[in-house]
Write an enzyme that holds these catalytic residues in place. Structure first.
Site, PDB file in Angstrom:
ATOM      1  N   LEU A 228      18.173  10.123   5.217  1.00  0.00           N
ATOM      2  CA  LEU A 228      18.411  10.814   3.957  1.00  0.00           C
ATOM      3  C   LEU A 228      18.338  12.332   4.079  1.00  0.00           C
ATOM      4  CD1 LEU A 228      18.862   9.821   0.994  1.00  0.00           C
ATOM      5  CD2 LEU A 228      16.612  10.793   0.576  1.00  0.00           C
TER       6      LEU A 228
ATOM      7  N   ARG B 268      23.743  10.196  -9.057  1.00  0.00           N
ATOM      8  CA  ARG B 268      24.139   9.758  -7.719  1.00  0.00           C
ATOM      9  C   ARG B 268      25.321   8.796  -7.720  1.00  0.00           C
ATOM     10  NH1 ARG B 268      17.933   9.004  -5.565  1.00  0.00           N
ATOM     11  NH2 ARG B 268      17.562  11.245  -5.433  1.00  0.00           N
TER      12      ARG B 268
ATOM     13  N   PHE C 275      17.241  18.833  -9.901  1.00  0.00           N
ATOM     14  CA  PHE C 275      17.620  17.576  -9.273  1.00  0.00           C
ATOM     15  C   PHE C 275      18.744  16.961 -10.093  1.00  0.00           C
ATOM     16  CE2 PHE C 275      15.958  14.692  -5.997  1.00  0.00           C
ATOM     17  CZ  PHE C 275      15.180  15.562  -5.272  1.00  0.00           C
TER      18      PHE C 275
ATOM     19  N   SER D 221      11.657   7.661  -9.156  1.00  0.00           N
ATOM     20  CA  SER D 221      10.959   6.541  -8.540  1.00  0.00           C
ATOM     21  C   SER D 221       9.492   6.891  -8.333  1.00  0.00           C
ATOM     22  CB  SER D 221      11.588   6.180  -7.198  1.00  0.00           C
ATOM     23  OG  SER D 221      10.763   5.231  -6.563  1.00  0.00           O
ATOM     24  N   LEU D 222       9.250   8.089  -7.829  1.00  0.00           N
ATOM     25  CA  LEU D 222       7.851   8.478  -7.607  1.00  0.00           C
ATOM     26  C   LEU D 222       7.081   8.475  -8.933  1.00  0.00           C
ATOM     27  CD1 LEU D 222       8.359  11.273  -4.891  1.00  0.00           C
ATOM     28  CD2 LEU D 222       7.540   8.931  -4.559  1.00  0.00           C
TER      29      LEU D 222
ATOM     30  N   HIS E 146      22.830   6.631  -2.143  1.00  0.00           N
ATOM     31  CA  HIS E 146      22.549   8.063  -2.233  1.00  0.00           C
ATOM     32  C   HIS E 146      23.711   8.785  -1.569  1.00  0.00           C
ATOM     33  CE1 HIS E 146      20.648  11.932  -1.693  1.00  0.00           C
ATOM     34  NE2 HIS E 146      19.593  11.535  -2.373  1.00  0.00           N
TER      35      HIS E 146
ATOM     36  N   ALA F 200       0.826  -1.203   0.000  1.00  0.00           N
ATOM     37  CA  ALA F 200       0.000   0.000   0.000  1.00  0.00           C
ATOM     38  C   ALA F 200       0.862   1.257   0.000  1.00  0.00           C
ATOM     39  CB  ALA F 200      -0.945  -0.007   1.199  1.00  0.00           C
TER      40      ALA F 200
ATOM     41  N   GLU G 186       9.060  -0.013  -6.512  1.00  0.00           N
ATOM     42  CA  GLU G 186      10.491  -0.273  -6.320  1.00  0.00           C
ATOM     43  C   GLU G 186      10.840  -1.751  -6.415  1.00  0.00           C
ATOM     44  OE1 GLU G 186      12.400   1.890  -3.151  1.00  0.00           O
ATOM     45  OE2 GLU G 186      14.194   0.634  -3.273  1.00  0.00           O
TER      46      GLU G 186
ATOM     47  N   GLY H 233       2.997   3.936  -2.810  1.00  0.00           N
ATOM     48  CA  GLY H 233       2.511   4.667  -3.984  1.00  0.00           C
ATOM     49  C   GLY H 233       2.070   3.744  -5.106  1.00  0.00           C
TER      50      GLY H 233
ATOM     51  N   ARG I  40      19.324   4.958 -10.977  1.00  0.00           N
ATOM     52  CA  ARG I  40      18.099   5.754 -11.071  1.00  0.00           C
ATOM     53  C   ARG I  40      18.395   7.232 -10.856  1.00  0.00           C
ATOM     54  NH1 ARG I  40      14.507   7.974  -7.346  1.00  0.00           N
ATOM     55  NH2 ARG I  40      15.258   6.867  -5.512  1.00  0.00           N
TER      56      ARG I  40
ATOM     57  N   GLN J 291      21.506   1.407  -5.556  1.00  0.00           N
ATOM     58  CA  GLN J 291      21.971   2.795  -5.502  1.00  0.00           C
ATOM     59  C   GLN J 291      22.373   3.251  -4.106  1.00  0.00           C
ATOM     60  OE1 GLN J 291      19.112   6.319  -6.210  1.00  0.00           O
ATOM     61  NE2 GLN J 291      20.525   6.350  -7.933  1.00  0.00           N
TER      62      GLN J 291
ATOM     63  N   GLU K  48      18.467  15.220  -2.250  1.00  0.00           N
ATOM     64  CA  GLU K  48      19.249  15.875  -3.296  1.00  0.00           C
ATOM     65  C   GLU K  48      18.733  17.290  -3.555  1.00  0.00           C
ATOM     66  OE1 GLU K  48      20.251  12.896  -6.329  1.00  0.00           O
ATOM     67  OE2 GLU K  48      19.401  14.322  -7.744  1.00  0.00           O
TER      68      GLU K  48
ATOM     69  N   HIS L 235      20.270   3.087  -0.704  1.00  0.00           N
ATOM     70  CA  HIS L 235      19.037   3.840  -0.887  1.00  0.00           C
ATOM     71  C   HIS L 235      17.984   3.169  -1.757  1.00  0.00           C
ATOM     72  CE1 HIS L 235      16.593   7.411  -1.031  1.00  0.00           C
ATOM     73  NE2 HIS L 235      16.712   7.527  -2.331  1.00  0.00           N
TER      74      HIS L 235
ATOM     75  N   ASP M 108      10.247  -8.442   0.694  1.00  0.00           N
ATOM     76  CA  ASP M 108       9.465  -9.675   0.830  1.00  0.00           C
ATOM     77  C   ASP M 108       8.919 -10.179  -0.509  1.00  0.00           C
ATOM     78  OD1 ASP M 108       9.954  -9.101   3.452  1.00  0.00           O
ATOM     79  OD2 ASP M 108       7.895  -8.557   3.968  1.00  0.00           O
TER      80      ASP M 108
HETATM   81  C1  LIG Z   1      14.244   8.689   2.463  1.00  0.00           C
HETATM   82  C2  LIG Z   1      13.836   8.468   1.041  1.00  0.00           C
HETATM   83  C3  LIG Z   1      13.555   9.548   0.219  1.00  0.00           C
HETATM   84  C4  LIG Z   1      13.168   9.365  -1.097  1.00  0.00           C
HETATM   85  N1  LIG Z   1      12.897  10.459  -1.878  1.00  0.00           N
HETATM   86  C5  LIG Z   1      12.481  10.274  -3.155  1.00  0.00           C
HETATM   87  C6  LIG Z   1      12.157  11.396  -3.985  1.00  0.00           C
HETATM   88  O1  LIG Z   1      12.225  12.554  -3.565  1.00  0.00           O
HETATM   89  N2  LIG Z   1      11.747  11.155  -5.242  1.00  0.00           N
HETATM   90  C7  LIG Z   1      11.644   9.890  -5.739  1.00  0.00           C
HETATM   91  O2  LIG Z   1      11.255   9.752  -6.887  1.00  0.00           O
HETATM   92  N3  LIG Z   1      11.922   8.823  -4.979  1.00  0.00           N
HETATM   93  C8  LIG Z   1      12.349   8.981  -3.704  1.00  0.00           C
HETATM   94  N4  LIG Z   1      12.643   7.872  -2.931  1.00  0.00           N
HETATM   95  C9  LIG Z   1      12.345   6.529  -3.442  1.00  0.00           C
HETATM   96  C10 LIG Z   1      10.867   6.214  -3.333  1.00  0.00           C
HETATM   97  O3  LIG Z   1      10.320   6.871  -2.225  1.00  0.00           O
HETATM   98  C11 LIG Z   1      10.578   4.724  -3.179  1.00  0.00           C
HETATM   99  O4  LIG Z   1      11.279   4.026  -4.142  1.00  0.00           O
HETATM  100  C12 LIG Z   1       9.095   4.453  -3.377  1.00  0.00           C
HETATM  101  O5  LIG Z   1       8.347   5.243  -2.500  1.00  0.00           O
HETATM  102  C13 LIG Z   1       8.713   3.005  -3.202  1.00  0.00           C
HETATM  103  O6  LIG Z   1       7.306   2.893  -3.308  1.00  0.00           O
HETATM  104  P1  LIG Z   1       6.565   1.510  -3.418  1.00  0.00           P
HETATM  105  O7  LIG Z   1       5.120   1.785  -3.607  1.00  0.00           O
HETATM  106  O8  LIG Z   1       7.231   0.662  -4.418  1.00  0.00           O
HETATM  107  O9  LIG Z   1       6.834   0.821  -2.020  1.00  0.00           O
HETATM  108  P2  LIG Z   1       6.612   1.327  -0.464  1.00  0.00           P
HETATM  109  O10 LIG Z   1       6.098   2.700  -0.381  1.00  0.00           O
HETATM  110  O11 LIG Z   1       7.850   0.973   0.211  1.00  0.00           O
HETATM  111  O12 LIG Z   1       5.452   0.388  -0.018  1.00  0.00           O
HETATM  112  C14 LIG Z   1       5.624  -0.988   0.173  1.00  0.00           C
HETATM  113  C15 LIG Z   1       4.325  -1.548   0.658  1.00  0.00           C
HETATM  114  O13 LIG Z   1       4.384  -2.955   0.649  1.00  0.00           O
HETATM  115  C16 LIG Z   1       3.920  -3.462   1.860  1.00  0.00           C
HETATM  116  N5  LIG Z   1       4.603  -4.738   2.096  1.00  0.00           N
HETATM  117  C17 LIG Z   1       5.924  -4.989   2.119  1.00  0.00           C
HETATM  118  N6  LIG Z   1       6.152  -6.287   2.381  1.00  0.00           N
HETATM  119  C18 LIG Z   1       4.946  -6.873   2.524  1.00  0.00           C
HETATM  120  C19 LIG Z   1       4.516  -8.191   2.834  1.00  0.00           C
HETATM  121  N7  LIG Z   1       5.359  -9.193   3.063  1.00  0.00           N
HETATM  122  N8  LIG Z   1       3.194  -8.415   2.917  1.00  0.00           N
HETATM  123  C20 LIG Z   1       2.302  -7.432   2.737  1.00  0.00           C
HETATM  124  N9  LIG Z   1       2.659  -6.168   2.451  1.00  0.00           N
HETATM  125  C21 LIG Z   1       3.962  -5.896   2.349  1.00  0.00           C
HETATM  126  C22 LIG Z   1       4.234  -2.402   2.886  1.00  0.00           C
HETATM  127  O14 LIG Z   1       3.375  -2.487   3.988  1.00  0.00           O
HETATM  128  C23 LIG Z   1       3.968  -1.148   2.088  1.00  0.00           C
HETATM  129  O15 LIG Z   1       2.619  -0.801   2.123  1.00  0.00           O
HETATM  130  C24 LIG Z   1      13.051   8.055  -1.615  1.00  0.00           C
HETATM  131  C25 LIG Z   1      13.330   6.970  -0.793  1.00  0.00           C
HETATM  132  C26 LIG Z   1      13.754   7.163   0.504  1.00  0.00           C
HETATM  133  C27 LIG Z   1      14.132   5.981   1.331  1.00  0.00           C
END
Ligand SMILES: Cc1cc2nc3c(=O)[nH]c(=O)nc-3n(C[C@H](O)[C@H](O)[C@H](O)COP(=O)(O)OP(=O)(O)OC[C@H]3O[C@@H](n4cnc5c(N)ncnc54)[C@H](O)[C@@H]3O)c2cc1C
Ligand code: SF4
Ligand code: FES
Lengths: 242, 584
Positions: B253, B287, B121, B404-405, B243, B16, B388, B18, B399, B241, B256, B357, B222
């Protein structure tokens, strides 16, 4: 330095009531309290239960009562709560939310209150292409309340909620204010049945405890008072954000 | 163990953040589709909420820009390992994605004329590399927080069904057809089988393999680990990566965007050392280059301590920005510095070190988010991945910030849409009779009597080895040794039990499962890195310092079967821009 973590424990499968347990740990004054809790969990007692994720004050997982005050364990350094060798740091779950196990509390009701204020945009106008325009001034008006991470610290600290009332509480109002003061929103009417009800904004007595504990530094009480005023204005003139 | 319950849905989304939430919005907008979202965290705690700096899109609100430049920057930033049509889609769709978020209420910072504001950026340029361009749309330094909030709000509006604190342990795959997932419910300790026409994995990153990381405790990979156990190959795992700017020692973090707004990296002599490494883009080079430059400065005695044998660091100087810019555009960064370092970046430089990162690699997918098998086998039917944990691949070997967003929104949506269409015409596959057996076995392994501190010791070893041998710089010898060490640690981990024997809220058991997942991914990361005998993007080999397109302009696919590791390759789409040497 050494500190004693005096942690309130409760295991629903074996305990009839909560009790305190002490763990002596060797820490740096600049360690996060969450680091100390993780040390206990990984080296001393794997059954110690609490939630955590980001470890830097953004996800809202680890709000708890530390030396009597609501704080995020990851945003609290040891030196913030212990000033001498062998100092005792008391750690309890949030108040006024049902305890599930040790420091874990049940957020079900908290999120119900969040949902009923309809925390999503009721667009003032439909944009076909591109973006709504919003002036710097308009954007600034609701900036403070966008910071809320739904950690429930304010809920725990609120004296009105602690009395056991059905007040929806500061966090839900902060979330409503996030939209009520957004120039792009026209949803105040749709939210009135909840906000203007007996358990809506009105039970707040301005104790300011929510503002004191909010780890995001949100002026929570002010947001509640502004919302009260906006409701009155709306009921008199039928307008929001004008 | 409590009795296993079975649920039936048309589609199940795991995660849950992005990516998962955007897919859920797409899936739930088709009437009649029964969609469930499973998340091991409460959705609003997902790691997307920590993203700080911005989301890239060529809106051109502040200066001239166009999506083609964005796509090119993405390809070049990824050291030409990016699939180029995928990058075009990313950059083209980014513009509407940002408008969609704004239209749904996301409170972006604004320009003087009321439009979405944009800032610089790393690696984002005007006209194919001429100079930095303002492309990152942002909401102060809590862009991810606002994206996560906005998407969760919209899911509440659409009445999406959430299963909070359900932790997946297994994905049911027979042949190449997915039939559901098995999850552990934190509140009760019971296993639940979700029988469904389609599954999307969106479980996020796995930076917790490393000692110093910006990643949340929950980032344990996972999804990829569970699929790998089912024989699904993983792609480009060697590319992880670092950072450049994590808070010294803690890894928290510092976005950038601090450099985007004018912050400068300095060594102990106060020199702006990036002038020597990237004369055009300076502190806004990609990076991988900056992280390497920093390690070189530190290793040659130019770190602040002047002693590479200690955990040395450098300075990020943001004093020129002034208190006002910091307060308006980077308030959280300022607060992190005050809380964790006791300093105000308006007055003093920030001590920083590279921090683990972002996973460029992950579950291989096609442009619609369908998980692909290796070789001629095509796609897994009814199995999707996004965010991700997935590898489309738009990030290639490195990247760019803000991409990523974009990836979450653009490919989360594409995958969600495709899945919603798929389940409308697909039949519910047969549920294997022993659906929960494999998961029961995995959970049951924890029944062994635990040795105090053993799990912690294994975890610490893993994170140290990853940091020291699979970090910014790597060597063949170090990587081969790491592979052997991880094999031994995995064997040792078989005997680690779980101290907590209760059913309800057993977080100890979850940590046990997460650690095993991390170890599996550490092994394939090290093995993939040993396999790629060249340097490209974030993968930098001391023994093979050059990029070798003749041999390695291809994606790596890795499969682990009964402890043996098998590699395959997949071609890179270079249909738009011919690979060139990379200079900034
Ligand atoms: C500090 C920081 C700053 C960042 N800043 C930027 C930025 O400015 N711009 C940019 O583009 N990117 C940025 N990134 C990268 C980006 O934020 C992430 O790559 C991205 O948010 C990942 O989103 P996601 O939806 O893939 O996973 P996540 O948001 O990590 O969500 C994972 C979901 O999976 C669920 N999950 C995990 N394992 C299980 C399981 N076994 N069973 C059930 N549910 C599970 C979790 O509960 C969670 O809801 C940043 C990253 C970090 C760490
Ligand atoms: S207003 Fe502050 S204390 Fe209350 S939930 Fe939000 S962040 Fe937490
Ligand atoms: S762990 Fe995220 S707020 Fe503390």
């Amino acid at each position: 330095m050494n500190v004693v973590l005096r942690i309130k424990r409760y295991n629903p499968e074996t305990d009839s009531s909560p009790h305190f347990e002490d763990f002596k740990v060797d820490v740096q004054p600049t360690d996060r309290l969450l680091d100390a809790l993780m040390f206990v969990k990984r080296h001393l007692d794997g059954s110690l239960s609490f939630r955590k994720s980001c470890a830097h004050g953004i996800c809202g997982s680890d709000a708890m009562t530390i030396n009597g005050s609501e704080r995020l364990a990851c945003k609290t350094l040891v030196r913030d709560v212990a000033d001498e060798e062998d100092a005792v740091i008391t750690i309890e779950p949030l108040q006024a939310l049902p305890v599930q196990r040790d420091l874990m509390v049940d957020y079900t009701r908290f999120f119900e209150f969040y949902r009923v204020v309809k925390p999503y945009l009721f667009p003032a106008q439909h944009v076909d292409k591109g973006e709504h325009l919003q002036t710097l001034e308009e954007r600034k008006k609701f900036d403070d309340v966008t910071k809320c991470i739904l950690c429930a610290s304010c809920q725990s600290a609120c004296p009105v909620i602690r009395e056991g009332t059905d007040f929806i509480g500061p966090a839900a109002i902060v979330q409503a204010a996030r939209f009520v003061f957004d120039s792009r929103d026209r949803g105040i009417g749709a939210r009135l049945d909840v906000l203007d009800a007996a358990n809506g904004v009105w039970p707040c007595e301005n104790h300011l405890e929510c503002t004191r504990v909010c780890p995001r530094g949100i002026k929570v009480t002010k947001a509640i008072n502004l919302t009260k005023r906006e409701i009155k204005t709306f009921k008199e003139g039928g307008h929001q954000n004008v | 163990m409590s009795k296993t319950q079975t649920h039936e849905f048309d589609a199940v989304i795991v995660g849950a953040g992005g990516a998962g939430l955007y897919a859920a919005l797409e899936a739930s907008s088709i009437p009649g589709n029964r969609t469930a979202v499973l998340s091991k965290l409460l959705p609003i705690r997902s790691h997307t909420g920590t993203a700080q700096g911005g989301i890239g899109a060529a809106l051109g609100n502040v200066e001239e820009d166009n999506p083609e430049w964005h796509a090119f920057d993405t390809v070049k930033g990824g050291d030409y390992l990016v699939d180029q049509q995928a990058a075009r889609i990313l950059a083209d769709d980014a513009v509407q994605a940002v408008y969609d978020l704004e239209n749904r209420g996301l409170p972006f910072n604004r320009t003087l004329d009321g439009r979405i504001d944009q800032r610089r950026f790393g690696g984002h340029t005007r006209n194919f590399g001429e100079a930095p361009v303002k492309r990152a749309c942002y909401a102060a330094d809590r862009t991810g927080h606002m994206i996560l909030q906005t998407l969760y709000q919209q899911c509440i509006k659409n009445e999406v069904a959430f299963f909070d604190e359900f932790h997946i342990v297994d994905v049911l795959i027979e042949g190449h057809r997915c039939a559901g997932v098995v999850a552990l419910e934190l509140a009760t300790g019971a296993l639940h089988v979700f029988h469904t026409k389609a599954v999307m994995i969106a479980t996020g990153g796995f930076g917790r393999m490393y000692r110093t990381t910006s990643n949340a405790y929950a980032n344990t990979g996972d999804g990829p680990a569970v699929l790998a156990r089912r024989g699904v190959p993983l792609e480009d795992m060697e590319f992880f990566q670092f950072h450049p700017t994590g808070i010294r020692g803690m890894g928290i973090l510092i976005t950038e965007a601090v450099r985007g707004e004018g912050g400068i990296l300095r060594n102990r002599e106060g020199e702006r050392f990036m002038e020597r490494y990237a004369p055009t883009m300076l502190d806004l080079a990609p990076r991988d280059m900056i992280a390497r430059a920093m390690m070189t400065e530190i290793n040659t005695g130019h770190g602040i301590l002047g002693d590479p044998s200690q955990d040395d660091y450098l300075h990020l100087d943001a004093t020129a920005l002034g208190a006002d810019v910091l307060a308006k555009k980077l308030p959280d960064i300022r607060e992190f510095c005050q809380t964790y370092l006791g300093l105000d970046p308006a007055d003093k430089p920030i001590p920083v070190q590279p921090t683990a990162h972002y996973a460029m690699g992950g579950i291989p997918t096609d442009l619609d988010g369908r998980v692909t098998a290796d070789g001629e086998a095509g796609v897994y039917e009814g199995l999707y991945a996004a965010g991700e944990c997935a590898c489309v691949s738009v990030h290639g070997a490195n990247r760019l910030g803000t991409n990523s967003l974009v990836d979450l929104i653009v490919y989360g949506r594409r995958a969600g849409r495709h899945m919603a269409e798929f389940v409308r015409q697909a039949d519910l596959p047969t549920l294997p009779g022993d659906a929960a057996t494999h998961a029961e076995m995995i959970v049951k392994r924890s029944d062994k009597k635990p040795q105090p501190g053993q799990a912690a010791k294994i975890r610490t070893s893993m994170r140290d080895i990853m940091m020291d041998s699979v970090g910014v710089y790597r060597s063949g010898a170090g990587l081969s040794k790491a592979v052997e060490q991880f094999k031994a640690l995995r064997a040792e981990a078989q005997d680690v039990g779980v101290g907590d024997t209760n059913q309800a809220y057993n977080t100890d058991l979850l940590e046990f499962l997460e650690s095993q997942n991390l170890l599996d991914l550490a092994l394939v990361t090290a093995a993939s890195a040993a396999h790629r005998e060249e340097s490209r993007g974030a993968h930098s080999r001391e023994d093979f310092p050059e990029r070798l397109d003749e041999r390695f302009l291809c994606h790596t696919l890795v499969t682990v079967e009964d402890g043996s590791i098998r590699f395959a390759t997949k071609p890179v789409d270079t249909s738009i821009w011919k690979p060139k040497p990379r200079a900034y």
